[in-house]
Design an enzyme around this catalytic site. Structure first.
Site, PDB file in Angstrom:
ATOM      1  N   GLU A 322       0.825  -1.199   0.000  1.00  0.00           N
ATOM      2  CA  GLU A 322       0.000   0.000   0.000  1.00  0.00           C
ATOM      3  C   GLU A 322       0.864   1.255   0.000  1.00  0.00           C
ATOM      4  O   GLU A 322       1.757   1.406   0.850  1.00  0.00           O
ATOM      5  CB  GLU A 322      -0.904   0.037   1.235  1.00  0.00           C
ATOM      6  CG  GLU A 322      -1.968  -1.046   1.270  1.00  0.00           C
ATOM      7  CD  GLU A 322      -2.849  -0.947   2.506  1.00  0.00           C
ATOM      8  OE1 GLU A 322      -3.919  -1.575   2.488  1.00  0.00           O
ATOM      9  OE2 GLU A 322      -2.464  -0.270   3.478  1.00  0.00           O
ATOM     10  N   CYS A 323       0.599   2.163  -0.917  1.00  0.00           N
ATOM     11  CA  CYS A 323       1.177   3.509  -0.935  1.00  0.00           C
ATOM     12  C   CYS A 323       2.711   3.444  -0.864  1.00  0.00           C
ATOM     13  O   CYS A 323       3.357   3.039  -1.824  1.00  0.00           O
ATOM     14  CB  CYS A 323       0.575   4.329   0.200  1.00  0.00           C
ATOM     15  SG  CYS A 323       0.704   6.117  -0.057  1.00  0.00           S
ATOM     16  N   GLY A 324       3.317   3.810   0.248  1.00  0.00           N
ATOM     17  CA  GLY A 324       4.763   3.733   0.370  1.00  0.00           C
ATOM     18  C   GLY A 324       5.289   2.332   0.149  1.00  0.00           C
ATOM     19  O   GLY A 324       6.386   2.145  -0.399  1.00  0.00           O
TER      20      GLY A 324
END
Length: 433
Positions: A322-324
């Protein structure tokens, strides 16, 4: 039963977190047991609330989590605490659902914190406006408090401006050092752990509180119309989920890890920044978001971690990034200074940090197992090369643009942060059920 309080404001930056931490520290110093919650999707403020209360903090959101589960979390905490402190998000009426909607649905009295640093009698006008605007929702008002008050004379001026029937609950003195911030919000609590006790003591010393008025609040009870949610099926029984947990991978809801355990999984953690490999014996892997851009050079040198991540992906094993976490799966991560760092190369893309917000808001993803809800908040962008095509896109609940969801072998990657409790079956499928 515990008393409850929703601490709100007219906008972001008014001092909600500072006031909540000051109040929690004061109550604990007086021997009260305190549990804290945060309204809406947020990873950073809950860390500060957890540090000052010494207890886990869950995010309450009527759309992501659901009314019944929010009420259940409060009810569970009420059996262990004397006070339930719920910190709002943005302004009291901002967003849909807003903090005001949550307060109305769950019968939480509202304490409005107003930054009075450059204000006198208009303080009373703002308090009146908040109460009048909330009248159709039948909000229960605990009262108002002021932040950045210059002294006792200033406090009297503010208190005297309030209309009849609006309790004055206290104020925070001006001059207390603000908690440090960076591009995504406050600096995280675990990064300033050694400084936090002194910060809480300073906030406590600056807090002038009418505790007697607070003690007159009634005990909180879960609304009778809200039955407890059903327990999720044990779809991950016997499976171990490895979760990356350190400063680079810190954006993870405590409730997400709880849900994995409720599904029957064993959760184990490891630190990529310490160059730890994916734990042996794991059946699924979770790379949450965080601040990989601040530690990109260290991650690029973490050969044991990167090798184990590539081997994991090559074997087609379940991996949620997720994301990072997704940015670490790209070929390259370009940091805020424009420097490129080699990453795992699981996605044929370049991840680049920006200085402006690139995505924000509540989103839903229509998975094969139903709608999975969550949120988006990122400054980074993923520049996909020609071979990388999204398998799906999320739906913004209100504003913004859809976010790509990539599926490569066992990898699922997106800027979308999932709230696992919104769909336990879809969550279990992501981890290999």
């Amino acid at each position: 039963m515990a008393r409850a309080l929703l601490i709100a404001a007219v906008a972001s930056g008014q001092g909600k977190t500072s006031f909540t931490c000051a109040l929690a520290h004061r109550l604990r110093r007086q021997g009260r047991r305190v549990r804290a919650f945060k309204v809406g999707p947020d990873f950073i403020d809950p860390g500060h609330l957890a540090a000052v209360t010494g207890a886990p903090v869950h995010n309450l959101d009527l759309w992501m989590v659901g009314e019944a589960r929010c009420a259940q979390w409060l009810a569970d905490a009420a059996r262990q605490a004397d006070w339930l402190l719920v910190e709002g998000a943005m302004g009291l009426f901002d967003g849909s659902p807003s903090a005001a909607d949550l307060a109305a649905r769950l019968a939480l009295p509202v304490l409005a914190v107003i930054d009075a640093g450059a204000m006198a009698e208009t303080f009373g006008a703002l308090a009146c406006g908040l109460r009048a605007y909330g009248a159709p929702r039948r909000l229960a008002w605990a009262g108002v408090a002021a932040n950045r008050v210059a002294g006792e004379a200033h406090a009297r001026m503010l208190r005297d401006s309030l209309p009849p029937g609006m309790p004055w609950l206290g104020h925070l003195d001006d001059g207390v050092p603000r908690l440090p911030e960076r591009h995504l919000g406050l600096v995280e609590a675990h990064e300033m752990q050694a400084r936090l006790p002194a910060s809480w003591q300073a906030l406590d010393a600056a807090l002038h509180l009418d505790l007697a008025a607070l003690q007159r609040l009634p005990a909180w009870h879960r609304p009778a119309s809200l039955a407890p949610p059903s327990a999720p099926p044990p779809l991950l029984r016997g499976r171990t989920v490895a979760v990356a947990r350190d400063t680079a991978f810190s954006f993870c809801y405590a409730a997400n890890l709880d849900l994995l355990c409720d599904l029957g999984a064993t959760v184990t953690t490891f630190s990529p920044l310490a160059d730890e490999a994916v734990p042996p014996g794991a059946d699924a892997l979770y790379l949450p978001g965080g601040y990989p851009e601040l530690h990109a050079a260290t991650l690029a040198r973490s050969t044991r971690f990167m090798t184990s991540l590539r081997d994991w992906h090559a074997a087609g094993r379940p991996l949620l990034a997720e994301c990072g976490g997704m940015m670490v799966c790209a070929r390259t991560l370009r940091d805020l200074e424009g420097r490129d760092h080699a990453m795992a190369g699981l996605l044929d893309a370049t991840a680049e940090m920006g200085t402006r917000l690139a995505g924000i808001g509540l989103h839903a993803w229509d998975t094969p197992h139903g709608e999975l809800r969550g949120h988006v908040f990122h400054y980074g962008q993923l520049h996909a090369h020609a071979t990388l095509v999204p398998a799906a896109r999320t739906r913004p609940q209100h504003h913004g643009r859809p976010e790509a969801v990539y599926r490569e072998r066992g990898l699922t990657a997106s800027f979308f942060h999932a709230c696992f409790a919104s769909n336990p079956e879809a969550t279990a499928a992501l981890f290999g059920a």
